[in-house]
Design a protein around this motif. Structure first.
Motif, PDB file in Angstrom:
ATOM      1  N   UNK A   1     -88.276   4.186  -4.309  1.00 44.33           N
ATOM      2  CA  UNK A   1     -87.601   5.057  -3.704  1.00 44.33           C
ATOM      3  C   UNK A   1     -86.865   5.060  -2.401  1.00 44.33           C
ATOM      4  N   UNK A   2     -85.968   5.803  -2.392  1.00 45.74           N
ATOM      5  CA  UNK A   2     -84.666   5.800  -1.377  1.00 45.74           C
ATOM      6  C   UNK A   2     -85.371   6.181  -0.067  1.00 45.74           C
ATOM      7  N   UNK A   3     -84.950   5.583   1.131  1.00 46.19           N
ATOM      8  CA  UNK A   3     -85.202   5.930   2.441  1.00 46.19           C
ATOM      9  C   UNK A   3     -84.231   5.954   3.199  1.00 46.19           C
ATOM     10  N   UNK A   4     -84.183   6.898   4.142  1.00 45.17           N
ATOM     11  CA  UNK A   4     -83.022   6.981   5.096  1.00 45.17           C
ATOM     12  C   UNK A   4     -83.821   6.931   6.671  1.00 45.17           C
ATOM     13  N   UNK A   5     -83.065   5.999   7.255  1.00 44.67           N
ATOM     14  CA  UNK A   5     -83.587   5.732   8.979  1.00 44.67           C
ATOM     15  C   UNK A   5     -82.455   5.989   9.920  1.00 44.67           C
ATOM     16  N   UNK A   6     -82.832   6.806  10.943  1.00 39.39           N
ATOM     17  CA  UNK A   6     -82.007   7.224  12.080  1.00 39.39           C
ATOM     18  C   UNK A   6     -82.512   6.848  13.338  1.00 39.39           C
ATOM     19  N   UNK A   7     -82.168   5.511  13.821  1.00 39.72           N
ATOM     20  CA  UNK A   7     -83.064   5.028  14.934  1.00 39.72           C
ATOM     21  C   UNK A   7     -82.912   5.411  16.319  1.00 39.72           C
ATOM     22  N   UNK A   8     -81.798   6.579  16.332  1.00 37.10           N
ATOM     23  CA  UNK A   8     -81.621   6.911  17.798  1.00 37.10           C
ATOM     24  C   UNK A   8     -82.249   8.744  17.750  1.00 37.10           C
ATOM     25  N   UNK A   9     -83.479   8.790  18.387  1.00 41.93           N
ATOM     26  CA  UNK A   9     -83.968  10.034  18.479  1.00 41.93           C
ATOM     27  C   UNK A   9     -83.194  10.938  19.146  1.00 41.93           C
ATOM     28  N   UNK A  10     -82.219  10.512  20.234  1.00 44.69           N
ATOM     29  CA  UNK A  10     -81.658  11.520  21.061  1.00 44.69           C
ATOM     30  C   UNK A  10     -80.055  10.547  21.591  1.00 44.69           C
ATOM     31  N   UNK A  11     -79.091  11.091  21.758  1.00 43.91           N
ATOM     32  CA  UNK A  11     -78.126  10.644  22.227  1.00 43.91           C
ATOM     33  C   UNK A  11     -77.213  11.667  23.171  1.00 43.91           C
ATOM     34  N   UNK A  12     -76.712  11.148  24.151  1.00 46.31           N
ATOM     35  CA  UNK A  12     -75.921  12.209  25.116  1.00 46.31           C
ATOM     36  C   UNK A  12     -74.347  11.726  25.115  1.00 46.31           C
ATOM     37  N   UNK A  13     -73.474  12.500  25.258  1.00 46.25           N
ATOM     38  CA  UNK A  13     -72.042  12.251  25.402  1.00 46.25           C
ATOM     39  C   UNK A  13     -71.560  13.177  26.363  1.00 46.25           C
ATOM     40  N   UNK A  14     -70.379  12.729  27.053  1.00 45.76           N
ATOM     41  CA  UNK A  14     -69.660  13.404  27.906  1.00 45.76           C
ATOM     42  C   UNK A  14     -68.564  14.173  27.356  1.00 45.76           C
ATOM     43  N   UNK A  15     -68.282  15.478  27.575  1.00 49.32           N
ATOM     44  CA  UNK A  15     -67.200  16.016  26.923  1.00 49.32           C
ATOM     45  C   UNK A  15     -65.848  15.277  26.782  1.00 49.32           C
ATOM     46  N   UNK A  16     -65.420  15.529  25.505  1.00 53.13           N
ATOM     47  CA  UNK A  16     -64.041  14.713  25.543  1.00 53.13           C
ATOM     48  C   UNK A  16     -64.116  13.111  25.099  1.00 53.13           C
ATOM     49  N   UNK A  17     -65.360  12.868  25.308  1.00 52.66           N
ATOM     50  CA  UNK A  17     -65.693  11.428  24.910  1.00 52.66           C
ATOM     51  C   UNK A  17     -66.035  11.173  23.361  1.00 52.66           C
ATOM     52  N   UNK A  18     -66.254  10.065  23.031  1.00 54.42           N
ATOM     53  CA  UNK A  18     -66.715   9.503  21.511  1.00 54.42           C
ATOM     54  C   UNK A  18     -68.041   9.311  21.610  1.00 54.42           C
ATOM     55  N   UNK A  19     -68.674   9.422  20.358  1.00 51.25           N
ATOM     56  CA  UNK A  19     -70.048   9.075  20.201  1.00 51.25           C
ATOM     57  C   UNK A  19     -70.211   8.609  18.796  1.00 51.25           C
ATOM     58  N   UNK A  20     -71.062   7.667  18.702  1.00 49.17           N
ATOM     59  CA  UNK A  20     -71.355   7.031  17.184  1.00 49.17           C
ATOM     60  C   UNK A  20     -72.935   7.338  17.088  1.00 49.17           C
ATOM     61  N   UNK A  21     -73.137   8.021  16.098  1.00 51.64           N
ATOM     62  CA  UNK A  21     -74.675   8.197  15.470  1.00 51.64           C
ATOM     63  C   UNK A  21     -74.808   7.255  14.220  1.00 51.64           C
ATOM     64  N   UNK A  22     -75.908   6.490  14.344  1.00 49.47           N
ATOM     65  CA  UNK A  22     -76.354   5.327  13.397  1.00 49.47           C
ATOM     66  C   UNK A  22     -77.101   5.975  12.135  1.00 49.47           C
ATOM     67  N   UNK A  23     -77.022   5.554  11.213  1.00 50.53           N
ATOM     68  CA  UNK A  23     -77.918   5.783  10.059  1.00 50.53           C
ATOM     69  C   UNK A  23     -77.728   4.453   9.050  1.00 50.53           C
ATOM     70  N   UNK A  24     -79.199   4.172   8.654  1.00 50.17           N
ATOM     71  CA  UNK A  24     -79.203   2.876   7.440  1.00 50.17           C
ATOM     72  C   UNK A  24     -80.109   3.688   6.425  1.00 50.17           C
ATOM     73  N   UNK A  25     -79.955   2.996   5.276  1.00 53.85           N
ATOM     74  CA  UNK A  25     -80.672   3.669   4.104  1.00 53.85           C
ATOM     75  C   UNK A  25     -81.016   2.408   3.245  1.00 53.85           C
ATOM     76  N   UNK A  26     -82.041   2.590   2.583  1.00 53.26           N
ATOM     77  CA  UNK A  26     -82.469   1.533   1.573  1.00 53.26           C
ATOM     78  C   UNK A  26     -82.305   2.103  -0.092  1.00 53.26           C
ATOM     79  N   UNK A  27     -81.920   1.590  -0.631  1.00 52.87           N
ATOM     80  CA  UNK A  27     -81.724   2.145  -2.263  1.00 52.87           C
ATOM     81  C   UNK A  27     -81.286   0.758  -3.197  1.00 52.87           C
TER      82      UNK A  27
END
Lengths: 115, 115
Positions: A1-27
């Protein structure tokens, strides 16, 4: 079975800045689709961007882009020039290519945007 | 055109009562999905309908849960003898059901509270 993992429950970013959200998966599959969905407080799930696994080029939609690393099974979302309206829950999701069945979701990342 | 609609928007019920949740997919979409989103968690697949084929019920958590789709359009998710752990947002999605139709379009969900 496939699984998807997001290790960051919460992120903050300042307006106009850049942010990266992580995701890994298994298949064990070689052909599949990956998605990032946005869910604002209205509960409406909105597709932000998608990536076909057979495509080497990373998908881009305006201020949203992904870094798809197939060998590492990683699929991160970069939001550039963050806006207040980007504040929401973001979900990473997986779907097999050979079967038009369900999406498999990660647990989500809450993104807060500070003005 | 109109998107996926769901009713009611919110439902409060007493433990032990039965509830019915309704989903109207986008016109012409042959594939329909139900998902459950518990508080602060990702979406969990429940059931998938594709045209006139037998539904994929592999995600239904217990025999208290059932769903039907009449005339290939409207779907009803029924939860019998509700329990407190059934409290969640129930989301419906539809897609074109064609080869290559990748995106699922979501409704706004029904928030179910079991007291």
């Amino acid at each position: 079975a496939q699984t998807v993992t997001q290790s960051q429950p919460e992120m903050s970013v300042q307006e106009a800045e850049t942010v990266t959200l992580s995701c890994t998966y298994d298949t064990s599959e070689s052909d599949y689709y990956l998605f990032w969905y946005k869910q604002p407080p209205s509960r409406q799930m909105i597709l932000v961007i998608r990536q076909e696994a057979y495509k080497q080029q990373n998908a881009t939609e305006n201020r949203f882009s992904v870094n798809f690393q197939k060998a590492a099974k990683s699929f991160s979302l970069k939001i550039s020039d963050s806006q207040l309206g980007d504040a929401a829950m973001y979900f990473c999701a997986y779907r097999s290519a050979g079967y038009e069945g369900e999406l498999v979701f990660g647990a989500g990342t809450i993104l807060r945007v500070k003005s | 055109g109109a998107g996926v609609s769901q009713s009611p928007s919110n439902k409060v019920t007493e433990k032990g009562k039965d509830v019915e949740l309704r989903c109207d997919p986008i016109s012409g979409h042959t594939a329909l999905y139900w998902y459950r989103q518990s508080l602060g968690q990702g979406l969990e697949f429940l059931i998938y309908f594709q045209g006139n084929s037998a539904p994929d019920k592999s995600g239904l958590p217990s025999d208290r849960f059932s769903a039907e789709r009449t005339g290939g359009s409207v779907s009803t998710l029924t939860i019998q003898r509700t329990q407190q752990e059934d409290s969640a947002v129930y989301l419906c999605a539809s897609s074109q059901g064609l080869a290559g139709a990748i995106e699922q379009y979501f409704g706004p969900g029904t928030r179910l509270t079991v007291t």
